[in-house]
Design an enzyme around this catalytic site. Structure first.
Site: not given
Length: 335
Positions: A66, A70, A98, A197
């Site tokens: 992740r 991001h 975040n 996911h």
């Protein structure tokens, strides 16, 4: 006349090379084995520390993946996500998507410290994030891929960009497609990368409104069919309190990188709203078709995921003199 022109161009190229003014393509794009000469054990060092981190905490694999995601969605894959607030920089860690959500910074810190001892001022933090993402996926049973390297680290961060471009758990399908398009990624990339996911967990705060929304239950038949699933979520996430309790994004195989995620959302059992909208808001049916394909064929999902994650890893990368190699991933070097 054509041969004379070609000869003149070749002559000019030789002159530029001899005078050191010609910039090789290897200085302006990412390549494999970038650290072969300068830090030959770089990827091995990263791999070893990811293995240790994931062994201690299996959830860390998803957290490290992740971080790469991001990072790349804000100004490109430049390690700006790792910068702390300091001087004129306001950290992207403070952005809504975040804050109190991203994890794994200490793992990156440790990897970078070891790399600095082995090969000072050589391996960028942005490259570390790219390698870490690959290793994290593979260690959870997912595919591997060759990571092209040569990124430099950003001298700035963008809190505004983090709030604007990183998809939220409650995003609509239209918003997701828009977020991905802003990064040069299409709907196919959206579906494939959403498959990440299949590992990791999410806080109750991220999906609680949906599981207590009676309107949604009445409007969509698949929620009625999944009252057991909804009851499980409500038992973990009461309507009041426990906002920071976490639930696996995939309740069936939470620690394994596989295609179960797609089977879940076909049954209305996606944890986040941004998961379920891939089906519920897909009017044309093109995305649903891909979801069915990945649910039916894990290797197809793996191939598509690899293509998309490599594509994502090339978003607006800094190379050459555009950035620097941070000695500490939390700060630019002149602090």
């Amino acid at each position: 006349m054509g041969l004379i022109r070609i000869f003149l161009l070749l002559t000019l190229l030789v002159i530029l090379i001899l005078h050191g003014t010609y910039v090789s393509c290897y200085d302006t794009r990412l390549v494999l084995d970038y650290y072969r000469e300068s830090c030959p054990l770089a990827e091995e060092i990263v791999r070893r520390h990811v293995e240790i981190a994931v062994l201690k905490d299996p959830r860390m694999a998803a957290s490290l993946l992740r971080l790469h995601f991001h990072d790349c969605f804000v100004m490109g894959c430049d390690a700006s996500i790792l910068l702390d607030s300091n001087g004129g920089i306001v950290s992207e860690k403070q952005a809504g998507p975040n804050l109190n959500s991203l994890r794994g910074f200490e793992v990156i810190d440790k990897i970078k410290a070891v790399l600095e001892k082995a090969c000072p001022n050589t391996v960028s933090c942005a490259d570390v994030l790219a390698i870490v993402a690959r290793d994290a996926v593979e260690l959870r049973g997912g595919p591997s891929w060759p990571v092209e390297l040569g990124r430099k680290d950003s001298l700035k961060a963008s809190l505004t960009g983090a709030n604007q471009y990183i998809p939220t758990p409650n995003s609509s399908l239209e918003a997701l497609i828009s977020n991905f398009a802003a990064q040069g990624l299409d709907a196919g990339d959206l579906v494939a990368l959403s498959g990440s996911h299949t590992i990791g967990k999410s806080r109750c705060l991220s999906f609680k409104p949906r599981i207590y929304d009676q309107t949604i239950e009445e409007e969509r038949d698949h929620y009625k069919r999944n009252t057991v699933f909804r009851r499980i979520l409500r038992s973990i996430c009461p309507q009041s309190g426990r906002d920071n309790a976490v639930v696996p994004l995939d309740l069936k195989t939470p620690a394994k990188f596989d295609n179960q995620y797609f089977r879940n959302i076909l049954q209305g059992k996606g944890l986040l709203n941004s998961d379920n909208v891939l089906i519920s808001q897909d009017i044309e049916g093109k995305i649903t078709k891909k979801v069915w394909a990945y649910a039916s064929d894990q290797q197809l999902f793996f191939r598509s995921f690899v293509n998309s994650v490599m594509k994502m890893g090339n978003i607006n990368v800094l190379t050459g003199e555009q950035g620097e190699i941070h000695r500490n991933c939390r700060f630019v070097n002149n602090w």
